[in-house]
Enzyme design. Structure first.
Site, PDB file in Angstrom:
ATOM      1  N   ASP A  65     -25.462   8.109   5.426  1.00  0.00           N
ATOM      2  CA  ASP A  65     -24.814   6.804   5.228  1.00  0.00           C
ATOM      3  C   ASP A  65     -25.110   5.855   6.384  1.00  0.00           C
ATOM      4  O   ASP A  65     -25.115   4.638   6.218  1.00  0.00           O
ATOM      5  CB  ASP A  65     -23.296   6.973   5.108  1.00  0.00           C
ATOM      6  CG  ASP A  65     -22.902   7.728   3.842  1.00  0.00           C
ATOM      7  OD1 ASP A  65     -23.803   8.151   3.097  1.00  0.00           O
ATOM      8  OD2 ASP A  65     -21.692   7.891   3.600  1.00  0.00           O
ATOM      9  N   GLU A  91     -25.115  18.495  20.219  1.00  0.00           N
ATOM     10  CA  GLU A  91     -24.355  17.263  20.481  1.00  0.00           C
ATOM     11  C   GLU A  91     -24.457  16.763  21.919  1.00  0.00           C
ATOM     12  O   GLU A  91     -23.484  16.304  22.520  1.00  0.00           O
ATOM     13  CB  GLU A  91     -22.891  17.465  20.089  1.00  0.00           C
ATOM     14  CG  GLU A  91     -22.709  17.803  18.615  1.00  0.00           C
ATOM     15  CD  GLU A  91     -21.263  17.802  18.157  1.00  0.00           C
ATOM     16  OE1 GLU A  91     -20.393  17.330  18.905  1.00  0.00           O
ATOM     17  OE2 GLU A  91     -20.999  18.286  17.040  1.00  0.00           O
ATOM     18  N   PHE A 133     -28.611   2.672  11.446  1.00  0.00           N
ATOM     19  CA  PHE A 133     -28.387   2.617  12.887  1.00  0.00           C
ATOM     20  C   PHE A 133     -28.548   3.960  13.591  1.00  0.00           C
ATOM     21  O   PHE A 133     -28.820   3.994  14.786  1.00  0.00           O
ATOM     22  CB  PHE A 133     -26.969   2.087  13.160  1.00  0.00           C
ATOM     23  CG  PHE A 133     -26.648   0.822  12.427  1.00  0.00           C
ATOM     24  CD1 PHE A 133     -27.274  -0.374  12.762  1.00  0.00           C
ATOM     25  CD2 PHE A 133     -25.741   0.800  11.374  1.00  0.00           C
ATOM     26  CE1 PHE A 133     -27.007  -1.549  12.079  1.00  0.00           C
ATOM     27  CE2 PHE A 133     -25.454  -0.367  10.687  1.00  0.00           C
ATOM     28  CZ  PHE A 133     -26.086  -1.550  11.037  1.00  0.00           C
ATOM     29  N   THR A 164     -24.953  18.376  24.712  1.00  0.00           N
ATOM     30  CA  THR A 164     -24.383  19.214  25.769  1.00  0.00           C
ATOM     31  C   THR A 164     -25.413  20.016  26.541  1.00  0.00           C
ATOM     32  O   THR A 164     -25.119  20.541  27.619  1.00  0.00           O
ATOM     33  CB  THR A 164     -23.357  20.207  25.179  1.00  0.00           C
ATOM     34  OG1 THR A 164     -24.016  21.048  24.216  1.00  0.00           O
ATOM     35  CG2 THR A 164     -22.209  19.478  24.505  1.00  0.00           C
ATOM     36  N   SER A 200     -21.476   7.790  16.048  1.00  0.00           N
ATOM     37  CA  SER A 200     -20.622   8.975  16.049  1.00  0.00           C
ATOM     38  C   SER A 200     -19.204   8.669  15.584  1.00  0.00           C
ATOM     39  O   SER A 200     -18.612   7.654  15.953  1.00  0.00           O
ATOM     40  CB  SER A 200     -20.565   9.573  17.463  1.00  0.00           C
ATOM     41  OG  SER A 200     -19.487  10.476  17.593  1.00  0.00           O
ATOM     42  N   TYR A 248     -15.663  14.390   0.831  1.00  0.00           N
ATOM     43  CA  TYR A 248     -15.505  13.288   1.772  1.00  0.00           C
ATOM     44  C   TYR A 248     -14.181  12.589   1.460  1.00  0.00           C
ATOM     45  O   TYR A 248     -13.952  12.185   0.321  1.00  0.00           O
ATOM     46  CB  TYR A 248     -16.656  12.312   1.559  1.00  0.00           C
ATOM     47  CG  TYR A 248     -17.163  11.585   2.768  1.00  0.00           C
ATOM     48  CD1 TYR A 248     -18.289  12.039   3.445  1.00  0.00           C
ATOM     49  CD2 TYR A 248     -16.541  10.432   3.242  1.00  0.00           C
ATOM     50  CE1 TYR A 248     -18.788  11.359   4.549  1.00  0.00           C
ATOM     51  CE2 TYR A 248     -17.039   9.753   4.337  1.00  0.00           C
ATOM     52  CZ  TYR A 248     -18.156  10.224   4.990  1.00  0.00           C
ATOM     53  OH  TYR A 248     -18.648   9.558   6.079  1.00  0.00           O
TER      54      TYR A 248
END
Length: 631
Positions: free
Chosen positions: A276, A341, A280, A343, A213, A551
């Site tokens: 990207d 996310e 992971f 929550t 994150s 970006y």
């Protein structure tokens, strides 16, 4: 004849699929019951021995950095000769010397190898805050036989993502609130048990996937007094079944991207979803943040790939009754889950679209005289709906940056050819080296169609002054995506801090937004007392009918600043304000987390925010999933 082990695996897959199908056909009882009703996990003990098939082990510290990006054995460094190199053996760039990087680094940031700010070399467990443990919960958790830990290393590895301030604090050995316990469920049913116990004992649960994150999403709320439980999904990493007739796969949400693709490839399939961070990040994380991948032009974003989601909440399990490709049954409940996310609950299983591995793959690149013409080309490609799997346009600053990462050539002939190409573009064609920009391309599919597609894109590029720049540049640009994140750690060793952020914007605002945001960053750095010129650069990474994703990278030398992270936060805040003022979105794919929730009400309206709060209050009235993202 099939071996007994293969028969057992097939039987297990069949049982799992029947379980899922029966769940679709039978309406769950006690739907209004607040706490989860947990049944015994059906996972075979043999499934627990799949560690060898996982790239990221349960003990993340065995191969990953505790205070930086990626693998322990991979990093950019300046060797004893003062030359830049990239260590390890995992990437195409590994073991190579980068002769231009030092000069670019020193010239761009005013940095010096004599001024070093090394990170803490090792984690000191005694400096980690002691865990706050709810003894009743711990005793009940022991009774489930689900693995858990309150060791300092396990807790720290799940206490942060990769925002600048998080990594900066780790490098200095500063720890605030961290998870008190880490638990590793092995399957959906074990997640149900954990959430049931969390409701019983009023525990704060924070789902943890890949930890990639960049929105403060996994950072623990500093004033949380309850026991914080990090629910690590990494052991839920199996492909439960592949449906070759419908081209779907049912997958546990803790699988990381590279393992998902590798395992599907073994059966001749792929998802094509390549963010990207795919080395992971996890499938569940992609769903929870509404992720996007580099090849979305062909395969779609995560919302285009998802067929079915299973999520455990304090109210029970959310899932649809069938796996049909589309429904007209009111608002789509999956759109409450995608982007939630962490929550509302924990995503445990996802059915995702798959495709046969493409027959043919070809890279390419195009050089444009300037960024304006490059953007105009991408707009035309989008208008004609002929975008390749990936098409990304770098501005001049990022082109220079990418050139600095070019490895040492192995022969005089290669060096001569590179020089010839440069001469042709800058002297013969008249491109200004300080204005030109480059687009990297990736084509995938049937060989004949790829070649036709390639010609169409290059023909469009030529109308905007574009020159074909070869496959090597395209492939190198694509592969650099996976190592660029390691550069921030190098910069932080020499007083340079930086970050990336993104937005989406209508086509008619792309150029103004890019120019204004970069100028705002430069102006804010000067006003905030940054003594050296910053790097302020951007690239267009994904294209749509009505707009594009942009970006940004920015970084600066913080020598002379008393509180560099505070200065950085002010500049990033100003940059986000500039993005919104220029018609850009709050986020294209990074999500909101805690970092950007200040702007959420402005972004989705008072009523929209109220709708999200109402869902949260119904699904999780006691705030068991209390990471405080979004709201």
């Amino acid at each position: 004849m099939a071996s007994n082990s293969n028969i057992s695996e097939l039987q297990q897959n069949a049982k799992e699929r029947l379980r899922i199908i029966s769940g679709h056909l039978q309406k769950p009882a006690n739907r209004e019951q607040l706490c989860v009703s947990a049944n015994e996990c059906k996972a075979e003990a043999a499934d627990r021995s799949l560690e060898k098939n996982r790239t990221i082990p349960k003990r993340r510290q065995d191969i990953l950095k505790w205070n930086g990006w990626g693998y322990n054995d991979s990093k950019f460094m300046f060797n004893k000769k003062g030359q830049a190199e990239f260590t390890g053996k995992r990437y195409r760039l590994s073991g190579m010397v980068l002769p231009a990087l030092r000069e670019w680094f020193e010239k761009t940031f005013g940095a010096s190898l004599e001024h070093k700010t090394p990170a803490r070399s090792a984690l000191n467990p005694s400096e980690v805050p002691p865990p706050i443990l709810n003894e009743g919960f711990v005793q009940d958790l022991k009774g489930t036989a689900i693995p858990f830990s309150h060791e300092a290393e396990d807790r720290i590895f799940r206490a942060h993502g990769h925002c600048l301030h998080e990594v900066f604090a780790l490098r200095e050995g500063k720890f605030e609130r961290v998870p008190d316990l880490v638990v590793w469920p092995n399957c959906h049913k074990e997640v149900e048990k954990i959430v049931e116990l969390a409701c019983k004992h009023n525990i704060c649960v924070m789902p943890f996937g890949g930890g990639t994150s960049v929105s403060n999403a996994v950072e623990c709320p500093s004033d949380e007094k309850r026991t914080i439980l990090s629910l690590d999904t990494s052991q839920m990493n199996r492909i439960l079944w592949i449906d070759e007739k419908n081209l779907t796969a049912h997958v546990e949400a803790g699988i990381v991207g590279q393992d998902l693709e590798r395992l599907l490839n073994e059966s001749g399939y792929c998802t094509g979803h390549e963010p990207d961070s795919m080395e992971f990040s996890t499938l569940g994380g992609w769903v929870a943040t509404r992720a996007s991948g580099m090849k979305k032009n062909i395969y779609g974003n995560i919302e285009d790939l998802v067929v079915h989601i299973r999520m455990v909440t304090p109210r029970g399990v959310i899932e649809k009754s069938c796996q049909g490709p589309r429904m007209s049954t009111g608002p789509d409940i999956y759109h409450f889950i995608m982007g939630s996310e962490g929550t509302l609950g924990v995503v445990t299983e996802v059915t995702i679209k798959i495709r046969p591995i493409p027959e043919y793959q070809k890279y390419g690149s195009v050089v444009f005289p300037n960024f304006d013409q490059g953007v105009a080309c991408l707009r035309e490609v989008a208008k004609q709906r002929c975008a390749p799997a990936s098409i990304r346009l770098m501005d001049n600053e990022q082109f220079q940056f990418g050139h600095a990462l070019k490895p040492q050539v192995s022969s005089i002939f290669t060096s001569f050819l590179d020089g010839l190409k440069k001469f042709y573009i800058t002297k013969f064609k008249g491109f200004d080296p300080n204005q030109l920009c480059v687009a990297t391309l990736l084509f995938e599919g049937d060989r004949e169609k790829v070649l036709q597609h390639e010609k169409q894109v290059y023909d469009i590029a030529a109308k905007f002054g574009g020159l074909a720049a070869g496959e090597d540049n395209g492939q190198r640009g694509y592969m650099l995506t996976f190592v660029i994140a390691y550069l921030r750690d190098l910069g932080m060793d020499y007083y340079v801090i930086g970050e990336s952020f993104e937005t989406s914007v209508p086509w008619d605002r792309v150029l103004d937004l890019c120019s204004n945001v970069k100028e705002r960053i430069i102006r804010e750095c000067k006003e905030k007392g940054v003594q050296f010129p910053p790097l302020s650069t951007c690239r267009v990474t994904q294209t749509y009918d009505a707009g594009a994703c942009v970006y940004f990278y920015f970084a600066f030398n913080y020598r002379g600043l008393g509180d560099p992270i505070h200065v950085y936060d002010q500049i990033e805040h100003a940059a986000r304000e500039e993005i919104l003022a220029n018609g850009g979105s709050l986020s294209h794919h990074h999500g909101v987390g805690k970092l950007r929730k200040h702007w959420l009400q402005e972004t989705i309206s008072d009523v929209g925010l109220g709708m999200l709060r109402s869902v949260k209050e119904y699904v999780d009235p006691n705030n068991i999933f209390g990471n405080r993202n979004l709201l």
